[in-house]
Write an enzyme that holds these catalytic residues in place. Structure first.
Site, mmCIF file in Angstrom:
data_model
loop_
_atom_site.group_PDB
_atom_site.id
_atom_site.type_symbol
_atom_site.label_atom_id
_atom_site.label_comp_id
_atom_site.label_asym_id
_atom_site.label_seq_id
_atom_site.Cartn_x
_atom_site.Cartn_y
_atom_site.Cartn_z
ATOM 1 N N HIS A 129 6.032 0.658 16.791
ATOM 2 C CA HIS A 129 4.605 0.344 16.956
ATOM 3 C C HIS A 129 4.342 -0.026 15.236
ATOM 4 C CE1 HIS A 129 0.778 0.449 18.389
ATOM 5 N NE2 HIS A 129 0.129 1.006 17.307
ATOM 6 N N ARG A 182 4.829 -4.037 28.258
ATOM 7 C CA ARG A 182 4.251 -3.222 29.418
ATOM 8 C C ARG A 182 4.192 -1.683 29.272
ATOM 9 N NH1 ARG A 182 1.844 -6.432 31.794
ATOM 10 N NH2 ARG A 182 1.904 -5.154 33.842
ATOM 11 N N LEU A 223 0.456 7.026 25.265
ATOM 12 C CA LEU A 223 0.649 5.889 24.814
ATOM 13 C C LEU A 223 0.892 5.730 23.268
ATOM 14 C CD1 LEU A 223 1.296 2.656 25.184
ATOM 15 C CD2 LEU A 223 -1.411 2.636 25.055
ATOM 16 N N SER A 232 12.703 -10.195 17.243
ATOM 17 C CA SER A 232 13.243 -10.164 16.056
ATOM 18 C C SER A 232 13.525 -8.651 15.543
ATOM 19 C CB SER A 232 12.307 -10.443 14.942
ATOM 20 O OG SER A 232 11.190 -9.551 14.985
ATOM 21 N N ASN A 233 12.947 -7.666 16.467
ATOM 22 C CA ASN A 233 13.354 -6.456 16.205
ATOM 23 C C ASN A 233 14.741 -6.117 16.840
ATOM 24 O OD1 ASN A 233 11.681 -4.421 14.811
ATOM 25 N ND2 ASN A 233 10.066 -5.618 15.988
HETATM 26 C C1 GRF Z 1 6.565 -6.040 16.727
HETATM 27 O O1 GRF Z 1 5.553 -6.258 15.595
HETATM 28 C C2 GRF Z 1 6.379 -4.809 17.281
HETATM 29 O O2 GRF Z 1 5.996 -3.767 16.280
HETATM 30 C C3 GRF Z 1 5.406 -4.888 18.417
HETATM 31 O O3 GRF Z 1 5.484 -6.233 18.765
HETATM 32 C C4 GRF Z 1 6.043 -6.977 17.846
HETATM 33 C C5 GRF Z 1 7.303 -7.554 18.462
HETATM 34 O O4 GRF Z 1 8.200 -8.336 17.659
HETATM 35 N N1 GRF Z 1 5.303 -3.751 19.307
HETATM 36 P P1 GRF Z 1 9.507 -9.109 17.933
HETATM 37 O O5 GRF Z 1 9.474 -9.284 19.532
HETATM 38 O O6 GRF Z 1 10.592 -7.740 17.735
HETATM 39 O O7 GRF Z 1 9.711 -9.842 16.991
#
Ligand code: GRF
Length: 197
Positions: free
Chosen positions: A109, A91, A144, A13-14
């Site tokens: 994050h 990863r 990290l 989704s991001n």
């Molecule tokens: C998001 O909440 C991001 O902050 C975290 O993993 C999730 C991934 O969501 N690292 P998507 O795959 O982008 O929907």
């Protein structure tokens, strides 16, 4: 025009929010969506948006991170990105890899770093009784979730919130914060961005 490779592990989704934002006068365009899971739902979503996709399954490499990253790097060299955006890429990358992309790699994050590096961020914020939670976009270093912060967005933690409900609220903010931060970063603007709901 800057070229951006987006690395994902899941639904993406991001990645979709980033790709949709990179149009018009945006200083960058997506050149590749790459996953460590060939079954990641985000690959099909990227392909549907006309973005080249690829996958390097980390499992056959067992614990050999360097060998996995060598294959990842080979795929990246072909796409020749200027910037890497980690978007739900799960990863942990070695210092050798992160040093190679220092100053050119971002990550999102789901916490208000430096609080709650690692996993289960929403459950930890609720357990601590925090009044607010949120998300952070930072440059990636060997530490990290520890690189320079470029942007944050906050949401109130409400009575009755669960890790799931909070994750939903924070994800909405991620989809605002990451595109805006990437736009600034691709234009060479590293000033910190703080979004409010
Ligand atoms: C998001 O909440 C991001 O902050 C975290 O993993 C999730 C991934 O969501 N690292 P998507 O795959 O982008 O929907």
């Amino acid at each position: 025009m800057k070229r951006v490779a987006i690395l994902i592990s899941g639904g993406g989704s991001n990645m979709v929010a980033l790709a949709r934002s990179m149009t018009g006068d945006h200083p960058a365009r997506p050149c590749l969506v790459l996953s460590n899971d060939p079954e990641a739902g985000g690959l099909a979503r990227a392909a549907a948006m006309g973005i080249p996709t690829a996958a390097v399954d980390h499992r056959p490499f067992g614990g050999d991170r360097a060998a996995f990253e060598a294959e990842l790097s080979r795929m990246l060299e072909e796409a020749a990105p200027d910037i890497i955006a980690l978007a739900g890429f799960m990863r942990i990358l070695t210092p050798a890899f992160t040093e190679g992309w220092r100053g050119r790699m971002l990550n999102i994050h789901p916490s208000l770093l430096p609080k709650y590096r690692g996993l289960h961020t929403h459950a930890r914020a609720i357990a601590a009784g925090d009044a607010e939670a949120g998300c952070t976009v930072h440059e990636v270093t060997a530490e990290l979730d520890g690189g320079p912060i470029l942007g944050q967005a906050r949401v109130p933690v409400l009575p009755g919130d669960t890790p799931e409900t909070l994750a939903g609220l924070v994800l909405e903010q991620e989809h605002r914060l990451y595109p805006e931060t990437l736009r600034r970063f691709a234009a060479g603007d590293r000033r910190r961005l703080d979004l409010t709901p």
